[in-house]
Design a protein around this motif. Structure first.
Motif, mmCIF file in Angstrom:
data_model
loop_
_atom_site.group_PDB
_atom_site.id
_atom_site.type_symbol
_atom_site.label_atom_id
_atom_site.label_comp_id
_atom_site.label_asym_id
_atom_site.label_seq_id
_atom_site.Cartn_x
_atom_site.Cartn_y
_atom_site.Cartn_z
ATOM 1 N N ASN A 42 0.861 -1.179 0.000
ATOM 2 C CA ASN A 42 0.000 0.000 0.000
ATOM 3 C C ASN A 42 0.900 1.233 0.000
ATOM 4 O OD1 ASN A 42 -1.408 2.311 1.266
ATOM 5 N ND2 ASN A 42 -3.106 0.902 1.541
ATOM 6 N N HIS A 43 0.673 2.151 -0.938
ATOM 7 C CA HIS A 43 1.566 3.321 -1.057
ATOM 8 C C HIS A 43 0.814 4.480 -1.686
ATOM 9 C CE1 HIS A 43 2.368 3.042 -5.526
ATOM 10 N NE2 HIS A 43 1.746 1.899 -5.290
ATOM 11 N N ASP A 44 1.431 5.654 -1.627
ATOM 12 C CA ASP A 44 0.912 6.862 -2.294
ATOM 13 C C ASP A 44 -0.569 7.093 -2.044
ATOM 14 O OD1 ASP A 44 3.363 7.501 -3.316
ATOM 15 O OD2 ASP A 44 3.037 6.577 -5.272
ATOM 16 N N GLY A 45 -0.962 7.087 -0.771
ATOM 17 C CA GLY A 45 -2.348 7.384 -0.451
ATOM 18 C C GLY A 45 -3.311 6.280 -0.802
ATOM 19 N N GLU A 46 -3.094 5.092 -0.272
ATOM 20 C CA GLU A 46 -3.992 3.929 -0.402
ATOM 21 C C GLU A 46 -3.962 3.259 -1.773
ATOM 22 O OE1 GLU A 46 -5.241 2.855 2.347
ATOM 23 O OE2 GLU A 46 -4.630 4.638 3.444
ATOM 24 N N LYS A 47 -2.942 3.509 -2.578
ATOM 25 C CA LYS A 47 -2.796 2.739 -3.810
ATOM 26 C C LYS A 47 -2.283 1.338 -3.467
ATOM 27 C CE LYS A 47 -1.692 6.580 -6.948
ATOM 28 N NZ LYS A 47 -0.630 7.141 -7.837
ATOM 29 N N ILE A 48 -2.844 0.320 -4.136
ATOM 30 C CA ILE A 48 -2.403 -1.049 -3.931
ATOM 31 C C ILE A 48 -1.664 -1.508 -5.181
ATOM 32 C CG2 ILE A 48 -3.088 -3.402 -3.346
ATOM 33 C CD1 ILE A 48 -3.727 -1.361 -1.182
ATOM 34 N N SER A 49 -0.402 -1.889 -5.017
ATOM 35 C CA SER A 49 0.403 -2.345 -6.151
ATOM 36 C C SER A 49 1.061 -3.672 -5.798
ATOM 37 C CB SER A 49 1.470 -1.309 -6.517
ATOM 38 O OG SER A 49 0.872 -0.083 -6.908
ATOM 39 N N LYS A 50 1.602 -4.316 -6.825
ATOM 40 C CA LYS A 50 2.208 -5.638 -6.652
ATOM 41 C C LYS A 50 3.453 -5.736 -7.510
ATOM 42 C CE LYS A 50 -2.509 -7.475 -6.513
ATOM 43 N NZ LYS A 50 -3.123 -6.191 -6.924
ATOM 44 N N LEU A 51 4.409 -6.520 -7.041
ATOM 45 C CA LEU A 51 5.520 -6.896 -7.899
ATOM 46 C C LEU A 51 5.106 -8.127 -8.699
ATOM 47 C CD1 LEU A 51 8.711 -6.379 -5.685
ATOM 48 C CD2 LEU A 51 7.536 -4.771 -7.185
ATOM 49 N N SER A 52 5.789 -8.356 -9.800
ATOM 50 C CA SER A 52 5.410 -9.444 -10.705
ATOM 51 C C SER A 52 5.510 -10.800 -10.022
ATOM 52 C CB SER A 52 6.307 -9.419 -11.945
ATOM 53 O OG SER A 52 6.071 -10.557 -12.747
ATOM 54 N N GLU A 53 4.512 -11.658 -10.276
ATOM 55 C CA GLU A 53 4.547 -13.003 -9.703
ATOM 56 C C GLU A 53 5.269 -13.988 -10.615
ATOM 57 O OE1 GLU A 53 1.186 -13.360 -12.549
ATOM 58 O OE2 GLU A 53 2.041 -11.813 -11.287
ATOM 59 N N SER A 54 5.572 -13.583 -11.858
ATOM 60 C CA SER A 54 6.161 -14.519 -12.811
ATOM 61 C C SER A 54 7.579 -14.139 -13.250
ATOM 62 C CB SER A 54 5.269 -14.631 -14.052
ATOM 63 O OG SER A 54 5.055 -13.362 -14.642
ATOM 64 N N SER A 55 7.958 -12.870 -13.119
ATOM 65 C CA SER A 55 9.302 -12.456 -13.540
ATOM 66 C C SER A 55 10.364 -13.058 -12.620
ATOM 67 C CB SER A 55 9.428 -10.932 -13.516
ATOM 68 O OG SER A 55 8.508 -10.337 -14.393
ATOM 69 N N ASP A 56 11.526 -13.331 -13.193
ATOM 70 C CA ASP A 56 12.619 -13.857 -12.383
ATOM 71 C C ASP A 56 13.050 -12.856 -11.321
ATOM 72 O OD1 ASP A 56 12.641 -16.218 -13.782
ATOM 73 O OD2 ASP A 56 14.213 -15.592 -15.174
#
Length: 621
Positions: free
Chosen positions: A241-255
């Motif tokens: 959770n960042h930048d005022g309640e934004k929800i982001s993710k890192l890639s689940e498939s990239s090395d």
């Protein structure tokens, strides 16, 4: 004469859209074979019994190092550590536990070195540990005024366990003196996975070098606890959770995936059905995040799925540290995480994006929770499927009505195709004119299919990630959140696996019957140039279901099996008891007699086609 088995344009567009999404989704999340066998389970039991300790995981980003060949520097480093911590204290652990979780905190580093779930086990009945045998490390690095760089992972903390009402409080202090120390304070409440965690210093404003950065480092190797390591890895991801309640993710498939974010409120190291989350009341101004994929292929030996790392600078206030944080080691369960609304931890669950995620989060998750509270879990899926299909029955009716109208118009369309077989433009103009006179919209069969897409995708995300389904059995399926197995193959079939799942077979048969019924409708559009081979699509869909769903949650395959059976039943009822093709034909003939006013779109399309026809004639001259 028996009617040709073909699809109309409406169904073509609907199915192409649906299966286009399926193909894209499955291409990016390739299904994988079943992983651990009985021999592996026995090996892990032996490992647990003997308490064999693995090599501690190495941080992804190295900390400041002391040159071990430099005796002066090494002696100075040991002197600084000795002055700051208890080097003469044994490397012991203090236990914090309630009815749901057990945490062990080590004197060395003052960090959690073991986090055990007390109500859950792995697929092979071993305890679920989120932290164990050095797979995770939490440390704060800082500089002293004499320019020495220290890490709390090397310091010894003095433990003090006490009570605050019903809460357990563990104070861990790394002391310079009685009034100068760095403290980690853990407060555990009864029956809660969330532990309040405070980092503060006292009297160190003359010790800490405020001109040098103070850095929080948190690394974890996600432990594997499902039958297939690749299947589990697909839903193992770093979310924040960042930048005022934004929800982001890192890639689940990239090395390897890295990001630097601002104003970070919480970080979730999700391990499919369990998560380790660090939340802070004092948001991290910036944070460097990293996710490393440890799984290259399906293997019986891999014990970890991903490696996560976070590096966040901490700010001093008056030369002192003061951060109020929270540790969560527990299930990735919406019902549990919803208890911490002020932190918004429930958003770490992968419900899906946009309207699809909203449906999953606010409709299917609570609705299934309600049904499974008084019904067996498999029966609850069947009941939910019946209710969903009944709710969508008006959409099914609209789609079938459109197909029936197209069927009635088939003789006239065939006649136009023959009459203008050498003039595609004229044929298209006359066909659209016929539709307009008859009051038939060739796109009306596509719209119902589009309306069902949000339901389709929401359910696609619901079944593999619903904690309520974890390890719940139904008929021959041991775990509705994973694939069912009725036979293990002595070899591996690419894209299929080394096992046979029965629910996908049943779902494939049901969808084949459904498509056979729908291809019985009038398919005059296929005879136009450029249209796909519908017989190929009719066979492709069940094959896709059979192959790709063989490694997905059996609950999802059960849903599609029951859903297609119900759809077949509804279509038979509509065809035999609701719709009368003779009445439809009479209504269409009546519509032809009535003058039809063109809307702006129809008028524009007609004018464009007439202009194109005129240009074509001019070009021939």
């Amino acid at each position: 004469m028996e009617e040709e088995k073909k699809l109309d344009l409406n169904s073509i567009i609907g199915f192409v859209l649906i299966f286009g999404i399926l193909i894209f989704w499955f291409y990016t999340t390739k299904p994988t074979p079943e992983e651990l066998d009985a021999e592996k389970a026995k090996q892990e039991q032996v490992v647990e019994a003997e308490e064999t300790t693995e090599e501690p995981s190495q941080p992804i980003e190295a900390k400041p190092q002391i040159n071990l060949n430099d005796s002066t520097a090494l002696a100075g480093y040991k002197s600084a550590v000795g002055a700051f911590g208890f080097t003469n204290v044994a490397d012991q652990q203090t236990t914090l536990e309630n009815d749901v979780v057990e945490l062990k905190v080590a004197n060395k580093g003052g960090q959690i070195v073991e986090a055990k779930m007390k109500k859950f086990v792995t697929y092979d009945s071993l305890p679920v540990y989120l932290v164990k045998d050095g797979n995770a490390e939490f440390a704060i690095s800082f500089s002293t005024n004499d320019n020495r760089v220290l890490s709390t992972s090397e310091l010894y903390f003095e433990p003090s366990l006490s009570k605050s009402g019903d809460n357990q409080v563990l104070s861990m202090k790394a002391k310079v003196s009685e009034n100068q120390f760095l403290e980690y304070r853990y407060e555990m409440k009864p029956n809660e996975y969330l532990v309040d965690f405070t980092v503060r210093s006292q009297g160190l404003n003359g010790v800490l070098n405020s001109s040098r950065p103070v850095t929080l480092d948190w690394t974890t190797k996600a432990r594997r606890r499902s039958k297939s390591v690749q299947y589990e890895n697909r839903y193992t991801r770093l979310t924040y959770n960042h930048d005022g309640e934004k929800i982001s993710k890192l890639s689940e498939s990239s090395d390897l995936d890295e990001e630097t974010e601002e104003d970070v409120k919480w970080l979730s190291y999700r391990q499919h059905f369990f998560s380790s989350i660090l939340a802070t009341d004092n948001h991290f101004k910036t944070a460097e995040l990293l996710s490393k994929n440890l799984v290259e292929e399906e293997t019986k030996e891999e014990l970890f799925t991903k490696e996560y790392a976070t590096k966040a600078p901490l700010e001093l206030q008056g030369g002192e540290l003061s951060y109020n944080m929270h540790w969560y080691h527990g299930p990735t369960d919406a019902q549990v995480l919803d208890d911490y609304k002020e932190l918004g931890l429930v958003e770490s669950i992968p419900f899906g994006w946009g309207i699809f995620g909203w449906i999953n989060r606010h409709v299917f998750t609570p609705f299934y929770g309600f049904l499974s509270s008084f019904l067996p879990y498999g029966i609850a899926i069947i009941v939910m499927t019946i209710i969903v299909r009944l709710a969508l029955s008006p959409v099914t009716y609209k789609s079938y009505l459109s197909q029936a109208k197209m069927k009635v118009l088939k003789p006239e369309i065939t006649e136009l195709n023959e009459k203008y077989k050498d003039n595609a433009m004229k044929k298209q103009q006359e066909t659209m004119k016929l539709y307009r006179k008859a009051g038939v919209n060739p796109m009306s069969g596509c719209i119902p299919a589009l309306l069902q897409l949000p339901i389709f995708y929401a359910l696609f995300m619901f079944f593999p990630t619903s904690f309520a389904l974890r390890q719940k059995s139904f008929l021959w399926a041991d775990d509705l959140s994973s694939y069912d197995t009725i036979f293990n193959l002595p070899f591996t079939i690419p894209f299929y696996g080394d096992h046979v799942s029965l629910f996908p077979i049943l779902a494939s048969i049901a969808i084949f019957i459904y498509m056979t019924m729908t291809t019985g409708q009038s398919m005059q559009m296929q005879q136009q140039p450029g249209m796909p081979n519908m017989k190929f699509i009719m066979y492709l869909s069940p094959v896709m279901m059979l192959f790709f769903f063989n490694n997905y949650a059996s609950g999802l395959s059960l849903y599609y099996f029951i859903s297609n059976l119900i759809t077949i039943f509804i279509m038979l009822v509509i065809k035999n008891y609701i719709l009368d093709e003779n009445k439809i034909h009479a209504q269409i003939q009546e519509n032809k007699k009535k003058p039809k006013k063109e809307n702006r779109f129809q008028k524009k399309m007609r004018e464009m086609m007439e202009q194109a026809e005129a240009q074509k004639k001019t070009g021939k001259r």
